[in-house]
Scaffold this active site. Structure first.
Site, PDB file in Angstrom:
ATOM      1  N   GLY A 161       0.843  -1.184   0.000  1.00 25.97           N
ATOM      2  CA  GLY A 161       0.000   0.000   0.000  1.00 25.97           C
ATOM      3  C   GLY A 161       0.877   1.231   0.000  1.00 25.97           C
TER       4      GLY A 161
ATOM      5  CD  GLN B  59       3.512   5.805   2.767  1.00 24.63           C
ATOM      6  OE1 GLN B  59       2.562   5.195   2.291  1.00 24.63           O
ATOM      7  NE2 GLN B  59       4.578   5.199   3.261  1.00 24.63           N
TER       8      GLN B  59
ATOM      9  CB  CYS C 285       5.779   2.377   7.353  1.00 21.90           C
ATOM     10  SG  CYS C 285       5.170   3.868   6.555  1.00 21.90           S
ATOM     11  CG  LEU C 286       7.174   1.593   1.304  1.00 21.84           C
ATOM     12  CD1 LEU C 286       6.731   1.887  -0.119  1.00 21.84           C
ATOM     13  CD2 LEU C 286       8.250   0.527   1.308  1.00 21.84           C
TER      14      LEU C 286
ATOM     15  CG  HIS D 282       0.029   1.075   7.357  1.00 21.37           C
ATOM     16  ND1 HIS D 282       1.042   0.628   8.175  1.00 21.37           N
ATOM     17  CD2 HIS D 282       0.610   1.964   6.500  1.00 21.37           C
ATOM     18  CE1 HIS D 282       2.172   1.235   7.837  1.00 21.37           C
ATOM     19  NE2 HIS D 282       1.933   2.046   6.815  1.00 21.37           N
ATOM     20  CD  GLU D 283      -0.944   2.309   2.852  1.00 21.86           C
ATOM     21  OE1 GLU D 283      -0.537   3.486   2.762  1.00 21.86           O
ATOM     22  OE2 GLU D 283      -0.174   1.341   3.043  1.00 21.86           O
TER      23      GLU D 283
ATOM     24  CG  HIS E 251       0.566   6.842   5.763  1.00 23.26           C
ATOM     25  ND1 HIS E 251       1.688   7.300   6.409  1.00 23.26           N
ATOM     26  CD2 HIS E 251       0.817   5.549   5.457  1.00 23.26           C
ATOM     27  CE1 HIS E 251       2.584   6.317   6.492  1.00 23.26           C
ATOM     28  NE2 HIS E 251       2.077   5.238   5.929  1.00 23.26           N
TER      29      HIS E 251
HETATM   30 ZN    ZN Z   1       3.094   3.475   5.814  1.00 23.27          ZN
END
Ligand code: ZN
Length: 183
Positions: free
Chosen positions: A49, A54, A101-102, A143-144, A147
Protein backbone atom coordinates in the site's frame (compact mmCIF):
# COMPACT_ATOMS: atom_id res chain seq x y z
CA UNK A 1 5.33 6.12 -15.35
CA UNK A 2 7.81 7.24 -12.76
CA UNK A 3 9.09 6.01 -9.45
CA UNK A 4 8.37 8.74 -6.91
CA UNK A 5 10.55 9.82 -4.02
CA UNK A 6 9.19 8.46 -0.73
CA UNK A 7 9.02 10.85 2.24
CA UNK A 8 10.46 9.54 5.50
CA UNK A 9 9.28 10.39 9.00
CA UNK A 10 10.13 13.88 10.18
CA UNK A 11 9.06 15.27 6.81
CA UNK A 12 6.09 17.51 7.72
CA UNK A 13 3.94 16.11 4.87
CA UNK A 14 3.66 12.84 6.84
CA UNK A 15 2.43 14.62 9.96
CA UNK A 16 -0.16 16.92 8.37
CA UNK A 17 -3.79 15.90 7.76
CA UNK A 18 -4.25 15.51 3.99
CA UNK A 19 -6.96 17.44 2.12
CA UNK A 20 -9.89 15.81 0.37
CA UNK A 21 -9.51 14.98 -3.32
CA UNK A 22 -11.69 17.55 -5.11
CA UNK A 23 -14.29 16.30 -7.59
CA UNK A 24 -12.55 17.95 -10.55
CA UNK A 25 -9.32 16.06 -9.88
CA UNK A 26 -10.67 12.76 -11.22
CA UNK A 27 -10.73 14.16 -14.75
CA UNK A 28 -7.27 15.64 -14.38
CA UNK A 29 -4.57 13.87 -16.36
CA UNK A 30 -1.94 14.71 -13.73
CA UNK A 31 -4.08 13.17 -10.97
CA UNK A 32 -4.43 9.97 -13.01
CA UNK A 33 -0.68 9.98 -13.58
CA UNK A 34 -0.12 10.40 -9.82
CA UNK A 35 -2.14 7.21 -9.26
CA UNK A 36 -0.11 5.32 -11.88
CA UNK A 37 3.14 6.60 -10.40
CA UNK A 38 2.06 5.63 -6.89
CA UNK A 39 1.29 2.13 -8.17
CA UNK A 40 4.71 1.91 -9.80
CA UNK A 41 6.41 3.22 -6.65
CA UNK A 42 4.56 0.70 -4.47
CA UNK A 43 5.76 -2.15 -6.73
CA UNK A 44 9.32 -0.80 -6.84
CA UNK A 45 9.64 -0.90 -3.04
CA UNK A 46 7.62 -4.10 -2.53
CA UNK A 47 4.91 -2.30 -0.59
CA UNK A 48 1.33 -3.54 -0.29
CA UNK A 49 0.00 0.00 0.00
CA UNK A 50 1.07 3.60 -0.47
CA UNK A 51 -0.59 6.83 0.61
CA UNK A 52 -0.23 10.13 -1.27
CA UNK A 53 1.46 11.96 1.65
CA UNK A 54 4.23 9.35 1.41
CA UNK A 55 5.06 10.75 -2.02
CA UNK A 56 4.80 14.38 -0.86
CA UNK A 57 1.19 14.91 -1.99
CA UNK A 58 -1.11 16.02 0.81
CA UNK A 59 -4.20 14.38 -0.68
CA UNK A 60 -6.65 11.85 0.80
CA UNK A 61 -5.58 9.20 -1.67
CA UNK A 62 -3.98 5.77 -1.33
CA UNK A 63 -3.36 2.65 -3.41
CA UNK A 64 -3.36 -0.95 -2.18
CA UNK A 65 -2.45 -4.27 -3.72
CA UNK A 66 -1.70 -7.46 -1.81
CA UNK A 67 -0.24 -10.20 -4.01
CA UNK A 68 -1.22 -13.81 -3.34
CA UNK A 69 2.47 -14.49 -2.68
CA UNK A 70 2.47 -12.26 0.44
CA UNK A 71 2.81 -14.62 3.37
CA UNK A 72 0.84 -12.32 5.70
CA UNK A 73 -2.22 -12.35 3.45
CA UNK A 74 -4.93 -14.95 3.60
CA UNK A 75 -6.39 -13.63 0.38
CA UNK A 76 -5.08 -11.64 -2.55
CA UNK A 77 -6.27 -8.04 -2.90
CA UNK A 78 -6.24 -6.76 -6.49
CA UNK A 79 -4.97 -3.24 -7.19
CA UNK A 80 -7.36 -0.64 -5.82
CA UNK A 81 -7.56 3.11 -5.40
CA UNK A 82 -8.90 4.71 -2.22
CA UNK A 83 -9.83 8.36 -2.62
CA UNK A 84 -11.41 10.19 0.33
CA UNK A 85 -11.72 6.89 2.24
CA UNK A 86 -13.75 6.45 5.40
CA UNK A 87 -13.20 3.49 7.71
CA UNK A 88 -15.87 2.16 10.06
CA UNK A 89 -14.87 -0.70 12.39
CA UNK A 90 -17.22 -3.71 12.33
CA UNK A 91 -17.43 -5.26 15.76
CA UNK A 92 -14.93 -4.56 18.49
CA UNK A 93 -12.41 -7.31 17.78
CA UNK A 94 -8.81 -6.21 17.46
CA UNK A 95 -5.81 -8.20 16.30
CA UNK A 96 -2.07 -7.73 16.74
CA UNK A 97 0.14 -8.01 13.67
CA UNK A 98 3.49 -6.93 12.27
CA UNK A 99 3.69 -3.79 10.16
CA UNK A 100 6.37 -1.92 8.33
CA UNK A 101 6.26 1.32 6.37
CA UNK A 102 8.20 2.71 3.41
CA UNK A 103 8.39 6.00 5.32
CA UNK A 104 9.98 4.28 8.33
CA UNK A 105 12.50 2.13 6.45
CA UNK A 106 14.02 -1.12 7.70
CA UNK A 107 11.79 -1.45 10.77
CA UNK A 108 8.82 -3.52 11.83
CA UNK A 109 6.61 -3.48 14.89
CA UNK A 110 3.47 -5.09 16.29
CA UNK A 111 0.36 -2.95 15.91
CA UNK A 112 -3.19 -3.64 17.14
CA UNK A 113 -5.84 -3.03 14.46
CA UNK A 114 -9.56 -3.58 13.98
CA UNK A 115 -10.06 -7.07 12.60
CA UNK A 116 -13.02 -6.17 10.41
CA UNK A 117 -14.10 -2.91 8.89
CA UNK A 118 -16.28 -1.23 6.31
CA UNK A 119 -14.54 0.97 3.78
CA UNK A 120 -16.32 3.74 1.89
CA UNK A 121 -14.21 5.42 -0.77
CA UNK A 122 -14.06 6.69 -4.34
CA UNK A 123 -12.27 4.83 -7.12
CA UNK A 124 -9.97 6.49 -9.65
CA UNK A 125 -12.94 7.70 -11.68
CA UNK A 126 -14.50 9.27 -8.60
CA UNK A 127 -17.15 6.56 -8.36
CA UNK A 128 -18.17 5.67 -4.78
CA UNK A 129 -17.81 2.09 -3.56
CA UNK A 130 -18.25 0.26 -0.28
CA UNK A 131 -16.60 -2.97 0.80
CA UNK A 132 -15.89 -5.02 3.86
CA UNK A 133 -12.33 -5.98 4.71
CA UNK A 134 -10.87 -8.24 7.33
CA UNK A 135 -7.56 -9.57 8.62
CA UNK A 136 -4.47 -8.39 6.73
CA UNK A 137 -6.50 -6.48 4.12
CA UNK A 138 -8.24 -4.54 6.91
CA UNK A 139 -4.83 -3.89 8.46
CA UNK A 140 -3.44 -2.41 5.25
CA UNK A 141 -6.52 -0.19 4.82
CA UNK A 142 -6.12 1.14 8.38
CA UNK A 143 -2.38 1.69 7.89
CA UNK A 144 -2.89 3.70 4.68
CA UNK A 145 -5.83 5.69 6.04
CA UNK A 146 -3.75 6.62 9.09
CA UNK A 147 -1.26 8.32 6.75
CA UNK A 148 -4.06 10.62 5.55
CA UNK A 149 -4.49 11.93 9.09
CA UNK A 150 -0.78 12.45 9.69
CA UNK A 151 -0.32 9.23 11.67
CA UNK A 152 2.18 6.40 11.24
CA UNK A 153 2.08 2.87 12.66
CA UNK A 154 4.54 3.78 15.42
CA UNK A 155 1.80 5.96 16.93
CA UNK A 156 -0.48 2.92 17.17
CA UNK A 157 1.96 0.55 18.82
CA UNK A 158 1.20 -0.31 22.42
CA UNK A 159 4.88 0.09 23.28
CA UNK A 160 8.23 0.04 21.53
CA UNK A 161 9.39 -3.36 22.75
CA UNK A 162 8.49 -5.13 19.51
CA UNK A 163 10.20 -2.55 17.29
CA UNK A 164 12.60 -4.61 15.18
CA UNK A 165 15.04 -4.07 12.33
CA UNK A 166 14.09 -6.12 9.28
CA UNK A 167 17.37 -8.00 9.34
CA UNK A 168 16.91 -9.00 12.99
CA UNK A 169 13.28 -9.86 12.22
CA UNK A 170 14.48 -12.42 9.68
CA UNK A 171 17.14 -13.79 12.06
CA UNK A 172 15.18 -13.95 15.29
CA UNK A 173 11.47 -13.21 15.13
CA UNK A 174 10.57 -15.25 12.06
CA UNK A 175 12.39 -18.32 13.40
CA UNK A 176 10.58 -18.06 16.71
CA UNK A 177 7.28 -17.73 14.91
CA UNK A 178 8.00 -20.76 12.74
CA UNK A 179 8.97 -22.96 15.65
CA UNK A 180 5.84 -21.85 17.49
CA UNK A 181 3.79 -22.77 14.42
CA UNK A 182 2.34 -19.29 14.38
CA UNK A 183 1.41 -17.38 11.25
ZN1 ZN B 1 3.09 3.48 5.81
Amino acid sequence: MSILKVARIAHPVLRSPARAVPKAAFRDRLFQKLIDDMRETMYEYDGVGLAAPQVHEGLRLAVIEVPASDERARAEVPFMVLANPKVTPLGDERENGWEGCLSVPDLRGVVPRWKRLKLDALDREGKPYTLEAQDFFARVVQHECDHLDGNVYLDRMQGMRTLTFLEEFEDHVRQEKESAGDD
